[in-house]
Design an enzyme around this catalytic site. Structure first.
Site, PDB file in Angstrom:
ATOM      1  N   HIS A   1       9.199 -84.057  38.328  1.00 33.98           N
ATOM      2  CA  HIS A   1       9.897 -83.631  39.562  1.00 33.98           C
ATOM      3  C   HIS A   1      10.929 -84.674  40.003  1.00 33.98           C
ATOM      4  O   HIS A   1      11.250 -84.766  41.187  1.00 33.98           O
ATOM      5  CB  HIS A   1       8.925 -83.366  40.712  1.00 33.98           C
TER       6      HIS A   1
ATOM      7  N   SER B   1      38.852 -94.445  39.058  1.00 34.45           N
ATOM      8  CA  SER B   1      39.364 -93.536  40.078  1.00 34.45           C
ATOM      9  C   SER B   1      40.751 -94.003  40.475  1.00 34.45           C
ATOM     10  O   SER B   1      41.021 -95.207  40.520  1.00 34.45           O
ATOM     11  CB  SER B   1      38.432 -93.544  41.283  1.00 34.45           C
TER      12      SER B   1
ATOM     13  N   LYS C   1      35.370 -97.768  41.442  1.00 32.83           N
ATOM     14  CA  LYS C   1      34.669 -96.699  40.721  1.00 32.83           C
ATOM     15  C   LYS C   1      34.723 -96.854  39.207  1.00 32.83           C
ATOM     16  O   LYS C   1      35.731 -97.244  38.641  1.00 32.83           O
ATOM     17  CB  LYS C   1      35.276 -95.322  41.071  1.00 32.83           C
TER      18      LYS C   1
ATOM     19  N   GLU D   1      29.538 -86.422  31.888  1.00 32.48           N
ATOM     20  CA  GLU D   1      29.722 -85.195  32.689  1.00 32.48           C
ATOM     21  C   GLU D   1      30.355 -84.085  31.857  1.00 32.48           C
ATOM     22  O   GLU D   1      30.025 -82.909  32.007  1.00 32.48           O
ATOM     23  CB  GLU D   1      30.583 -85.498  33.913  1.00 32.48           C
TER      24      GLU D   1
ATOM     25  N   TYR E   1      32.954 -52.290   9.300  1.00 37.27           N
ATOM     26  CA  TYR E   1      33.868 -53.184  10.006  1.00 37.27           C
ATOM     27  C   TYR E   1      34.558 -52.469  11.172  1.00 37.27           C
ATOM     28  O   TYR E   1      34.949 -51.320  11.054  1.00 37.27           O
ATOM     29  CB  TYR E   1      34.939 -53.711   9.031  1.00 37.27           C
TER      30      TYR E   1
HETATM   31  N1  ARG Z   1      42.083 -60.266  10.760  1.00 35.87           N
HETATM   32  C1  ARG Z   1      40.958 -59.443  10.480  1.00 35.87           C
HETATM   33  C2  ARG Z   1      39.680 -60.041  11.056  1.00 35.87           C
HETATM   34  O1  ARG Z   1      39.690 -61.164  11.371  1.00 35.87           O
HETATM   35  C3  ARG Z   1      40.786 -59.281   9.019  1.00 35.87           C
HETATM   36  C4  ARG Z   1      40.099 -58.016   8.612  1.00 35.87           C
HETATM   37  C5  ARG Z   1      40.979 -56.859   8.835  1.00 35.87           C
HETATM   38  N2  ARG Z   1      40.439 -55.677   8.318  1.00 35.87           N
HETATM   39  C6  ARG Z   1      40.900 -54.487   8.657  1.00 35.87           C
HETATM   40  N3  ARG Z   1      40.339 -53.476   8.135  1.00 35.87           N
HETATM   41  N4  ARG Z   1      41.864 -54.353   9.514  1.00 35.87           N
HETATM   42  O2  ARG Z   1      38.697 -59.378  11.241  1.00 35.87           O
END
Ligand code: ARG
Length: 457
Positions: A153, A274, A280, A287, A314
């Site tokens: 504490h 400072s 200071k 920090e 993707y």
């Molecule tokens: N610049 C893109 C990324 O960082 C690369 C991949 C792009 N792929 C696509 N199908 N547009 O993700």
């Protein structure tokens, strides 16, 4: 690169929102390495001719030299590091450059580059952590018997040794290292050859590229290969946990460096003054280590929220995976280096630490333990008797071991003169010799083990 299907080019806004080159240029080394591995494999498999592969490899070498010397050109029209490099390759070697992208997509390309980058970041964190551990162990060895108050504490609780306190951070950093090492094992698989998402009809050999890039194996599912960013999240989780440890140590240094405590003087080289108050000396580096931990935790949150809810495989959202990782890695390296400098260069004011341990009735538990051991009193009763002794000492402005025996005996007649041997801070610390306890012998033993583990012996 993909203009065939389009009637017009992208608008200025599309170009701007799409461009990742301002930040993903940091991947250039990984991009070149992965492209070289891919081209060599294509030739080995008879997918491109040996002559074409050699031209591609030579062109990529030239580009690497250019990037190293002049930086990566930021052309927003070319979007990202992959297109910037491919278009430069076409300038250098002509149409043959177009064969490099056979059996590959930017999706597996970026997944591969990014894994390679994060793998290096893990290795960097590991080196930084080890350097800080060496600093901690070295100072702990010096101060295995230096007495300071231990707190709960933030109130004086029991005397401990400074060496013991510093070794607590050694243990935290040891766990951090094991988290990074653990995440490196799962990361180290090659997505290259997953192509856009479904794999490829070309007779590639993914083991060859995996091995060439130092991966243990190819990823087993192409959809997962292009869309997995767990490795980056795990890296950030490890970085965030490490940053929290650094932040706690930073906070302690800040408290210890304040005048009412006066436990430590931080090196001038890691402090600032400072502009208005000439006296200071501020612990700014500590920090900022404390402050930067917030940004590292923010990076983890950022990537987790980016990935949440993305369908396979993707999606362009994933382009936003890089900035938080790059930022966190840079901050973590800096924080580790700053902390190493502060620990190595700190002057611990052991006289003040000891005096503070003597002031706060830190040995009250030792009186209670003595009553249990020497007088056979149940601990709860001993706790009560000791409370009365502390109250008396406080009202007379005395430390526990300065209260006259007759006054102690007035509280409980079973107390005798042997008690004073238990009430000094040295006796208190020496008595805590249980495994992992604060006794100097225990600290020395843990330091010796740590030095061995760090390769210092
Ligand atoms: N610049 C893109 C990324 O960082 C690369 C991949 C792009 N792929 C696509 N199908 N547009 O993700």
């Amino acid at each position: 690169m993909w203009g065939g299907r389009f009637a017009g080019g992208p608008s200025a806004i599309m170009r701007e929102i799409n461009a990742s080159i301002p930040f993903d240029k940091a991947l250039w080394r990984q991009d070149i390495a992965a492209s070289k591995a891919h081209a060599a494999m294509l030739a080995q498999q008879g997918i491109v001719s040996a002559a074409d592969a050699a031209a591609i490899a030579a062109g990529l070498e030239t580009i690497a030299g250019e990037y190293a010397a002049h930086g990566v050109p930021e052309n927003w029209d070319l979007e990202d590091i992959h297109m910037v490099t491919e278009s430069r390759l076409a300038e250098l070697i002509g149409a043959t450059a177009g064969r490099l992208h056979t059996a590959r997509s930017r999706n597996d390309q970026v997944a591969t580059d990014f894994r390679l980058w994060v793998r290096d970041a893990i290795d960097g964190a590991e080196a930084g952590l080890k350097a800080l551990q060496i600093a901690l162990v070295t100072r702990a060895d010096e101060h295995a018997a230096s007495i300071m108050p231990g707190f709960t504490h933030l109130q004086v609780a029991q005397p401990v040794t400074l060496g013991h306190h510093l070794m607590a951070y050694y243990e935290m950093l040891q766990r951090d290292r094991s988290r990074f090492a653990d995440c490196r094992v799962r990361l180290n698989q090659s997505p290259l050859g997953s192509a856009a998402l479904a794999g490829t009809g070309f007779p590639i050999d993914r083991d060859i590229t995996a091995r060439a890039l130092g991966f243990d194996a190819p990823t087993r599912n192409s959809l997962d290969g292009v869309s997995d960013r767990d490795f980056a999240i795990e890296y950030l989780t490890s970085a965030a946990q490490c940053a929290l440890h650094l932040s706690r140590l930073a906070e302690e240094l800040i408290i210890w460096a304040s005048q009412p405590f006066g436990f430590v003087t931080l090196p001038d080289s890691l402090s600032t003054g400072s502009s208005i108050m000439p006296q200071k000396k501020n612990p700014d580096a500590a920090e900022l280590v404390r402050g930067h931990s917030g940004r590292i935790v923010g990076a983890l949150t950022s990537l987790m929220v980016t990935m949440k809810g993305l369908p396979l495989a993707y999606s362009k959202d994933m382009q936003d995976d890089k900035v938080p990782v790059f930022e966190a890695a840079g901050l973590l390296d800096l924080c580790l280096a700053a902390m190493t400098g502060m620990i190595a260069g700190a002057t611990f004011r052991t006289t003040r630490m000891r005096a503070a341990a003597e002031l706060g009735y830190a040995t009250a538990t030792d009186l209670a333990d003595w009553l249990v051991r020497q007088a056979g009193i149940p601990f709860r009763e001993a706790h009560h008797i000791t409370g009365a002794a502390v109250k008396l000492a406080e009202s007379c402005g005395l430390s526990l071991d300065a209260v006259p025996l007759t006054d102690l005996q007035a509280i409980d007649p079973r107390i005798d003169e042997r008690v004073f041997a238990a009430l000094s801070v040295d006796a208190s610390v020496a008595s805590r010799a249980s495994y992992g306890g604060t006794a100097p012998d225990q600290v020395k033993a843990r330091v010796a083990e740590a030095r061995l583990a760090l390769g210092l012996e």
